[in-house]
Write a protein that holds these residues in place. Structure first.
Motif, PDB file in Angstrom:
ATOM      1  N   GLY A   1       0.963  -1.064  -0.118  1.00  0.00           N
ATOM      2  CA  GLY A   1      -0.129   0.094  -0.016  1.00  0.00           C
ATOM      3  C   GLY A   1       0.879   1.034  -0.084  1.00  0.00           C
ATOM      4  O   GLY A   1       1.935   1.116   0.752  1.00  0.00           O
ATOM      5  N   CYS A   2       0.389   2.273  -0.712  1.00  0.00           N
ATOM      6  CA  CYS A   2       1.060   3.397  -0.875  1.00  0.00           C
ATOM      7  C   CYS A   2       0.394   4.502  -1.125  1.00  0.00           C
ATOM      8  O   CYS A   2      -0.625   4.587  -1.947  1.00  0.00           O
ATOM      9  CB  CYS A   2       2.263   3.342  -2.195  1.00  0.00           C
ATOM     10  N   PRO A   3       0.699   5.755  -0.152  1.00  0.00           N
ATOM     11  CA  PRO A   3      -0.377   7.017  -0.680  1.00  0.00           C
ATOM     12  C   PRO A   3       0.078   7.516  -2.040  1.00  0.00           C
ATOM     13  O   PRO A   3       1.361   7.300  -2.275  1.00  0.00           O
ATOM     14  CB  PRO A   3       0.398   7.931   0.388  1.00  0.00           C
ATOM     15  N   ASP A   4      -0.920   8.268  -2.969  1.00  0.00           N
ATOM     16  CA  ASP A   4      -0.533   8.306  -4.141  1.00  0.00           C
ATOM     17  C   ASP A   4       0.599   9.367  -4.143  1.00  0.00           C
ATOM     18  O   ASP A   4       1.100   9.435  -5.259  1.00  0.00           O
ATOM     19  CB  ASP A   4      -1.688   9.165  -4.613  1.00  0.00           C
ATOM     20  N   ASP A   5       0.807  10.286  -3.534  1.00  0.00           N
ATOM     21  CA  ASP A   5       1.879  11.252  -3.265  1.00  0.00           C
ATOM     22  C   ASP A   5       3.326  10.505  -3.302  1.00  0.00           C
ATOM     23  O   ASP A   5       4.253  11.309  -3.428  1.00  0.00           O
ATOM     24  CB  ASP A   5       1.736  12.572  -2.415  1.00  0.00           C
ATOM     25  N   TYR A   6       3.217   9.301  -2.674  1.00  0.00           N
ATOM     26  CA  TYR A   6       4.743   8.714  -2.669  1.00  0.00           C
ATOM     27  C   TYR A   6       4.861   7.862  -3.684  1.00  0.00           C
ATOM     28  O   TYR A   6       5.977   6.835  -3.800  1.00  0.00           O
ATOM     29  CB  TYR A   6       4.851   8.031  -1.423  1.00  0.00           C
ATOM     30  N   ALA A   7       3.938   7.536  -4.623  1.00  0.00           N
ATOM     31  CA  ALA A   7       3.843   6.438  -5.817  1.00  0.00           C
ATOM     32  C   ALA A   7       4.912   6.839  -6.875  1.00  0.00           C
ATOM     33  O   ALA A   7       5.392   5.827  -7.522  1.00  0.00           O
ATOM     34  CB  ALA A   7       2.481   6.184  -6.253  1.00  0.00           C
ATOM     35  N   GLN A   8       5.246   8.049  -6.888  1.00  0.00           N
ATOM     36  CA  GLN A   8       6.118   8.649  -7.946  1.00  0.00           C
ATOM     37  C   GLN A   8       7.464   8.504  -7.807  1.00  0.00           C
ATOM     38  O   GLN A   8       8.303   8.053  -8.775  1.00  0.00           O
ATOM     39  CB  GLN A   8       5.640  10.153  -8.458  1.00  0.00           C
ATOM     40  N   GLU A   9       8.008   8.495  -6.567  1.00  0.00           N
ATOM     41  CA  GLU A   9       9.386   8.448  -6.252  1.00  0.00           C
ATOM     42  C   GLU A   9       9.759   7.373  -5.062  1.00  0.00           C
ATOM     43  O   GLU A   9      10.703   6.527  -5.709  1.00  0.00           O
ATOM     44  CB  GLU A   9       9.706   9.945  -5.751  1.00  0.00           C
ATOM     45  N   ILE A  10       9.210   7.377  -4.013  1.00  0.00           N
ATOM     46  CA  ILE A  10       9.477   6.340  -3.161  1.00  0.00           C
ATOM     47  C   ILE A  10       9.016   5.003  -3.643  1.00  0.00           C
ATOM     48  O   ILE A  10       9.953   4.003  -3.469  1.00  0.00           O
ATOM     49  CB  ILE A  10       8.839   6.870  -1.936  1.00  0.00           C
ATOM     50  N   PHE A  11       7.921   4.780  -3.926  1.00  0.00           N
ATOM     51  CA  PHE A  11       7.425   3.398  -4.331  1.00  0.00           C
ATOM     52  C   PHE A  11       8.417   2.682  -5.617  1.00  0.00           C
ATOM     53  O   PHE A  11       8.764   1.526  -5.314  1.00  0.00           O
ATOM     54  CB  PHE A  11       6.135   3.231  -4.846  1.00  0.00           C
ATOM     55  N   PRO A  12       8.737   3.339  -6.419  1.00  0.00           N
ATOM     56  CA  PRO A  12       9.777   2.768  -7.445  1.00  0.00           C
ATOM     57  C   PRO A  12      10.913   2.500  -6.679  1.00  0.00           C
ATOM     58  O   PRO A  12      11.643   1.562  -7.304  1.00  0.00           O
ATOM     59  CB  PRO A  12       9.734   3.885  -8.528  1.00  0.00           C
ATOM     60  N   ASP A  13      11.559   3.360  -5.906  1.00  0.00           N
ATOM     61  CA  ASP A  13      12.671   2.844  -5.438  1.00  0.00           C
ATOM     62  C   ASP A  13      12.802   1.467  -4.577  1.00  0.00           C
ATOM     63  O   ASP A  13      13.428   0.540  -4.559  1.00  0.00           O
ATOM     64  CB  ASP A  13      13.357   3.895  -4.387  1.00  0.00           C
ATOM     65  N   LEU A  14      11.607   1.527  -3.809  1.00  0.00           N
ATOM     66  CA  LEU A  14      11.170   0.441  -2.884  1.00  0.00           C
ATOM     67  C   LEU A  14      11.180  -1.014  -3.856  1.00  0.00           C
ATOM     68  O   LEU A  14      11.923  -1.887  -3.738  1.00  0.00           O
ATOM     69  CB  LEU A  14      10.133   0.394  -2.057  1.00  0.00           C
ATOM     70  N   VAL A  15      10.355  -0.903  -4.911  1.00  0.00           N
ATOM     71  CA  VAL A  15      10.137  -2.144  -5.760  1.00  0.00           C
ATOM     72  C   VAL A  15      11.562  -2.330  -6.394  1.00  0.00           C
ATOM     73  O   VAL A  15      11.836  -3.602  -6.546  1.00  0.00           O
ATOM     74  CB  VAL A  15       9.101  -1.714  -6.894  1.00  0.00           C
ATOM     75  N   THR A  16      12.198  -1.285  -6.742  1.00  0.00           N
ATOM     76  CA  THR A  16      13.670  -1.743  -7.369  1.00  0.00           C
ATOM     77  C   THR A  16      14.518  -2.612  -6.608  1.00  0.00           C
ATOM     78  O   THR A  16      15.070  -3.611  -6.870  1.00  0.00           O
ATOM     79  CB  THR A  16      14.213  -0.417  -8.009  1.00  0.00           C
TER      80      THR A  16
END
Length: 294
Positions: free
Chosen positions: A105-120
């Motif tokens: 789960g991720c707030p929409d405002d963190y989906a652009q930068e933090i989420f991709p780093d985490l997935v990587t």
């Protein structure tokens, strides 16, 4: 899981420690009980047993609220390490084949930068891992964790809380999108996140205390919608500094209310994913923080 009996002494069992950390992360026996699918009474009994096993008082009453004693705070560190080692051992003997998707789960405002780093970082560890994303605000994601609908959640927490594993320190910032005149209007036009956002409440409370007139033209949980409205010159906004991207700039009006500091953290479900539990969350936290420092 029953406690292990060795030399006539009980050792702290994993389930009780998970319940303890669930309380630490949520600040509530009620939410902790929901997360681990037990009754509140059962959690209370587990905590009483932990106090008996440690021989220390772990909790103290602060009015109607329950908080940790100094010994309780000491146990937090040990409990997290024990759970991390337990989950790491299970993960070591698990195979990605046949594993369920990892639900994040991720707030929409963190989906652009933090989420991709985490997935990587996750895919570096487990290249064949399947990931499903649920976007919601932090309150909604906490409910999804409580209901067993998520394995991990990126959340905003207050700096004085112990919830989750730290990913980034951040702070709020007033922004416009090339329309600086908006910040000087007698009635400030605002485009904000929803009312349960810390930046929304701080912005509104601060302006009210200053006697500054304002109008919330739109409140949304969607970062995309908010930034689109800002770029149309609809109003000014209050965003986390890490989410300010091209086309947005800080307001220069010096008397706007100061927006709060926040921590962005990774919370783990009490019953973790077979591959990604507390040990991996701690590793991801360390990698994310070192990446920011370099």
């Amino acid at each position: 899981m029953p406690p292990i009996l060795i030399a006539n002494e009980y050792l702290m069992d994993i389930d009780a420690l998970r319940s303890f950390i669930a309380f630490v992360d949520t600040g509530s026996f009620t939410r902790a009980a929901k997360q681990i699918f037990r009754t509140q009474g059962a959690v209370s009994m587990q905590m009483k047993k932990l106090e008996e096993e440690t021989g220390r008082c772990l909790f103290t009453k602060d009015g109607r609220n329950l908080s940790l004693t100094d010994d309780g705070r000491k146990l937090v560190s040990y409990a997290r390490r024990i759970l991390a080692l337990h989950d790491e051992a299970l993960g070591e003997f698990s195979l990605t084949a046949g594993m369920p998707p990892l639900r994040i789960g991720c707030p929409d405002d963190y989906a652009q930068e933090i989420f991709p780093d985490l997935v990587t970082m996750l895919l570096e560890e487990y290249p064949h891992l399947q990931i499903r994303l649920l976007c919601d605000n932090s309150s909604g994601l906490r409910q999804a964790l409580d209901q067993g609908k998520l394995d991990l959640a990126i959340l905003t927490r207050a700096p004085d809380k112990e919830e989750g594993y730290l990913l980034r320190h951040d702070h709020g910032i007033w922004v416009h999108a090339g329309f600086p005149e908006l910040q000087h209007r007698p009635v400030l036009p605002l485009v904000l996140y929803e009312a349960d956002c810390k930046f929304h409440s701080s912005a509104v409370d601060g302006l009210e205390k200053q006697g500054q007139r304002f109008q919330v033209l739109c409140a949304s949980s969607s970062a995309t919608a908010i930034k689109s409205l800002l770029r149309r010159g609809i109003g000014i906004g209050a965003l986390a500094s890490s989410t300010v991207d091209a086309g947005l700039e800080a307001c220069t009006r010096s008397d706007l209310p100061t927006l709060p500091m926040v921590d962005i953290v990774l919370a783990v479900a009490p019953t973790p994913h077979p591959l990604v539990g507390t040990s991996m969350a701690r590793k991801l936290s360390q990698k994310m923080l070192s990446q920011r420092a370099s």
